[in-house]
Design an enzyme around this catalytic site. Structure first.
Site, PDB file in Angstrom:
ATOM      1  N   HIS A 209       0.840  -1.202   0.000  1.00  0.00           N
ATOM      2  CA  HIS A 209       0.000   0.000   0.000  1.00  0.00           C
ATOM      3  C   HIS A 209       0.875   1.252   0.000  1.00  0.00           C
ATOM      4  O   HIS A 209       2.092   1.154   0.074  1.00  0.00           O
ATOM      5  CB  HIS A 209      -0.972  -0.006   1.178  1.00  0.00           C
ATOM      6  CG  HIS A 209      -0.330   0.105   2.532  1.00  0.00           C
ATOM      7  ND1 HIS A 209       0.467  -0.883   3.066  1.00  0.00           N
ATOM      8  CD2 HIS A 209      -0.361   1.095   3.460  1.00  0.00           C
ATOM      9  CE1 HIS A 209       0.882  -0.513   4.259  1.00  0.00           C
ATOM     10  NE2 HIS A 209       0.403   0.684   4.531  1.00  0.00           N
TER      11      HIS A 209
ATOM     12  N   ASP B 158       1.105  -8.171  10.575  1.00  0.00           N
ATOM     13  CA  ASP B 158       1.252  -6.818  11.146  1.00  0.00           C
ATOM     14  C   ASP B 158       1.106  -6.823  12.677  1.00  0.00           C
ATOM     15  O   ASP B 158       0.075  -7.206  13.205  1.00  0.00           O
ATOM     16  CB  ASP B 158       0.155  -5.949  10.496  1.00  0.00           C
ATOM     17  CG  ASP B 158       0.072  -4.525  11.031  1.00  0.00           C
ATOM     18  OD1 ASP B 158       0.917  -4.132  11.849  1.00  0.00           O
ATOM     19  OD2 ASP B 158      -0.862  -3.803  10.599  1.00  0.00           O
TER      20      ASP B 158
ATOM     21  N   HIS C 237     -10.088  10.092  16.028  1.00  0.00           N
ATOM     22  CA  HIS C 237      -9.153   9.316  15.217  1.00  0.00           C
ATOM     23  C   HIS C 237      -9.294   7.842  15.579  1.00  0.00           C
ATOM     24  O   HIS C 237      -9.511   7.529  16.746  1.00  0.00           O
ATOM     25  CB  HIS C 237      -7.714   9.777  15.484  1.00  0.00           C
ATOM     26  CG  HIS C 237      -6.687   8.860  14.901  1.00  0.00           C
ATOM     27  ND1 HIS C 237      -6.501   8.742  13.543  1.00  0.00           N
ATOM     28  CD2 HIS C 237      -5.826   7.985  15.478  1.00  0.00           C
ATOM     29  CE1 HIS C 237      -5.559   7.834  13.320  1.00  0.00           C
ATOM     30  NE2 HIS C 237      -5.135   7.371  14.476  1.00  0.00           N
TER      31      HIS C 237
ATOM     32  N   HIS D  19      -4.723  -0.155  12.246  1.00  0.00           N
ATOM     33  CA  HIS D  19      -4.128  -1.486  12.422  1.00  0.00           C
ATOM     34  C   HIS D  19      -5.007  -2.382  13.294  1.00  0.00           C
ATOM     35  O   HIS D  19      -5.692  -1.913  14.200  1.00  0.00           O
ATOM     36  CB  HIS D  19      -2.743  -1.360  13.047  1.00  0.00           C
ATOM     37  CG  HIS D  19      -1.773  -0.604  12.192  1.00  0.00           C
ATOM     38  ND1 HIS D  19      -0.982  -1.226  11.237  1.00  0.00           N
ATOM     39  CD2 HIS D  19      -1.504   0.719  12.109  1.00  0.00           C
ATOM     40  CE1 HIS D  19      -0.244  -0.307  10.628  1.00  0.00           C
ATOM     41  NE2 HIS D  19      -0.540   0.882  11.139  1.00  0.00           N
TER      42      HIS D  19
HETATM   43 ZN   LIG Z   1       3.006   0.437   7.925  1.00  0.00          ZN
HETATM   44 ZN   LIG Z   2       0.016   1.576   6.485  1.00  0.00          ZN
END
Ligand SMILES: [Zn+2]
Ligand SMILES: [Zn+2]
Length: 556
Positions: free
Chosen positions: A71, A193, A364, A368
């Site tokens: 990305h 991640d 916000h 993730h």
């Molecule tokens: Zn990242």
């Molecule tokens: Zn990212």
């Protein structure tokens, strides 16, 4: 298989924040997943960006086939100009990611020779011995993918950055089905991640900020300034929608904000009704309650538009008493001081400042996955090997621990850091040794408003060009500059021998101080950056060198 092995070699991003870059090797073929940068940890460092050491790729130059991008965030594409200027290989990415990449390469005059290949989620493509299947995922940015790499030993899934957002603002859904499908067929390794491993539960959808934004627009009686990362297309979209609904015109301020809004509009992510956008110069002609400004600089970067507006040093963005300033982003660790300093300035201007303070509804949300989402994906994929990626050491460790507790879903957990080689063959997986990794500091010229050429190759070794330290004594109480600035130089071979050079450098610093307001002088982040840029301009003009310039402020 001719005794060939599969190697996973993180060149950055494992054990550090940013600089995500991983080499995947089968025999004599290497592909690279992501090419990210890291922002310097302290403004004192005097460099703009930090990129991974790619010695390993350069040593295997003839084997590197492609860079595949997950990305368009800077920690995944920001090192591309640097890497491509060293080794020009084809780049693969989704439409939106490539649009960001094009801008970046154009800026560094590398676009003409670059080979960019567009990938479409769900459509496989082949590079050397690897067939790569991009899988659509959700994140704080649009058009993001995980990558399923079909290798001769089995499928390796690299998640890229993700959260499982069931209601993304662009309605492009997380492709859970494909992950489940791979889980059924069998997956050799899952690389996931680790950013939010410390957060329990689920990360809220991008739509969760809607209520807070609506409240802001509903209540504000003066101008509204919204600052978010320029890549936060979801937030830009929301701001435009609400501005339109509440009859406010929108001005975009900041180069990056304009660029990414343009890309998003071109690719159909934003629809802007005619007449919604105004030029920043028109702000002053409209009643305050009819204006909304999307402005860059949410991290308190000293030369950003919002930082400058906060000290009343922006031509068009004037913040007055009663205006509302929204910071819709997280405070990146390490940036607390400049951000709170900027917020202080905004408070001084009697603005209502809305920033992430833990209150609900949130202004916000993270991009993730939190623990429950991480577990969900592990359950779907059921990998033989699990490798935590994208995190500092403690995050990788905690992620490894989580995966190890899921015995039914995970075969074996392997933890590696940047530079370590993880080898796979028919017998299993093992750590094999190390390749050189590290951080390369780049001073790219001004990354802000003025675009200069990036002479990155010359910046490879900072020591080559030496260091220049302008030392300024400022009276803490009065804000006055007490003595003439000192200029200390070390290893700066290009400096002309006569004293005229130093005297003029000193005068350059004095001039910068003279034209700066007391508020700017009181904000060391801002004043240091101004001194650095002006002095750099002077030195570049008068010598062939580009030394590292690190202003030092002494409070007396
Ligand atoms: Zn990242
Ligand atoms: Zn990212």
């Amino acid at each position: 298989m001719n005794g060939k092995k599969l190697h996973l070699i993180p060149l950055g991003g494992l054990g550090e924040f940013g600089m995500n870059c991983m080499a995947v090797r089968w025999g004599d073929d290497i592909i690279v997943i992501d090419a990210g940068l890291m922002f310097p940890e302290s403004e004192l460092l005097g460099v703009d960006i930090v990129v991974p050491d790619i010695t390993y790729l350069l040593e295997n130059r003839d084997k590197v086939r492609a860079i595949v991008l997950t990305h368009g965030h800077e920690d995944h594409i920001g090192a591309l100009p640097w890497i491509l200027s060293e080794i020009n290989i084809p780049v693969w990415g989704t439409e939106f990611t490539l649009a960001f990449v094009e801008n970046k390469l154009e800026e560094h005059k590398l676009l003409d020779q670059a080979v960019l290949n567009e990938i479409v989620p769900g459509e496989r493509f082949t590079v050397g011995p690897f067939t790569i299947h991009p899988i659509q995922v959700t994140h704080s940015l649009v058009d993001c993918v995980s990558l399923a790499l079909h290798t001769p030993l089995g499928v390796v899934i690299h998640t890229g950055d993700f959260k499982v957002d069931a209601t993304p603002t662009d309605n492009k859904l997380f492709d859970l089905h494909t992950f489940a499908e791979y889980g059924k067929q069998g997956v050799l390794a899952l690389l996931q991640d680790s950013t939010n491993i410390e957060r329990s539960g689920y990360t809220p959808s991008e739509r969760a900020v809607y209520n807070k934004f609506d409240e802001v627009f509903n209540r504000a009686s003066q101008r509204i300034f919204v600052s978010c990362f320029s890549s936060s297309i979801h937030r830009i979209k929301l701001t435009l929608e609400l501005a339109d609904r509440y009859h406010r015109k929108v001005a975009l301020i900041g180069r990056s904000m304009n660029e990414s809004a343009e890309i998003a509009q071109d690719l159909g992510y934003l629809d802007m009704p005619d007449g919604l956008l105004i030029h920043p110069g028109e702000i002053k002609n409209l009643p305050p309650q009819r204006v909304c400004v999307l402005i860059s600089g949410t991290q308190g970067e000293p030369m950003s538009a919002l930082s400058r507006a906060a000290v009343d040093n922006h031509k068009h963005a004037k913040i007055n008493s009663g205006d509302t300033v929204v910071l819709s982003s997280r405070i990146i660790p390490g940036n607390e001081r400049p951000i709170y300093r900027m917020i202080d300035h905004l408070f001084r201007r009697e603005a209502h400042v809305i920033y992430e303070d833990g209150s609900k509804p949130p202004i916000h949300v993270s991009g993730h996955a939190s623990r429950e989402e991480l577990k969900l994906l592990i359950n779907l994929v059921k990998p033989r090997y699990f490798i935590p990626i994208h995190g500092e050491y403690r995050q990788l460790k905690l992620h490894a621990k989580l995966a190890a507790s899921m015995e039914g879903a995970v075969g074996q957990v392997m933890m590696i850091e940047s530079g370590e080689i993880l080898e796979f063959d028919e017998l299993g997986a093992r750590k094999l040794g190390r390749v050189p990794v590290g951080r390369v500091c780049i001073d790219s010229g001004s990354m802000g408003e003025v675009v200069e050429d990036m002479i990155i190759k010359d910046r490879r070794l900072l020591s080559e060009d030496g260091i220049v330290l302008p030392i300024i004594a400022i009276n803490k109480l009065t804000g006055r500059v007490e003595t003439s600035p000192e200029i200390v130089m070390r290893g700066f071979a290009g400096a002309p021998a006569d004293n005229g050079f130093v005297a003029e450098a000193r005068e350059t610093v004095m001039r910068t101080l003279e034209v700066s307001s007391d508020e700017e002088k009181g904000d060391y982040g801002v004043i240091k950056e101004k001194i650095r840029q002006d002095l750099k301009r002077y030195i570049t003009k008068n010598t062939a060198r580009r030394p590292l310039i690190m202003p030092v402020i002494l409070e007396v």
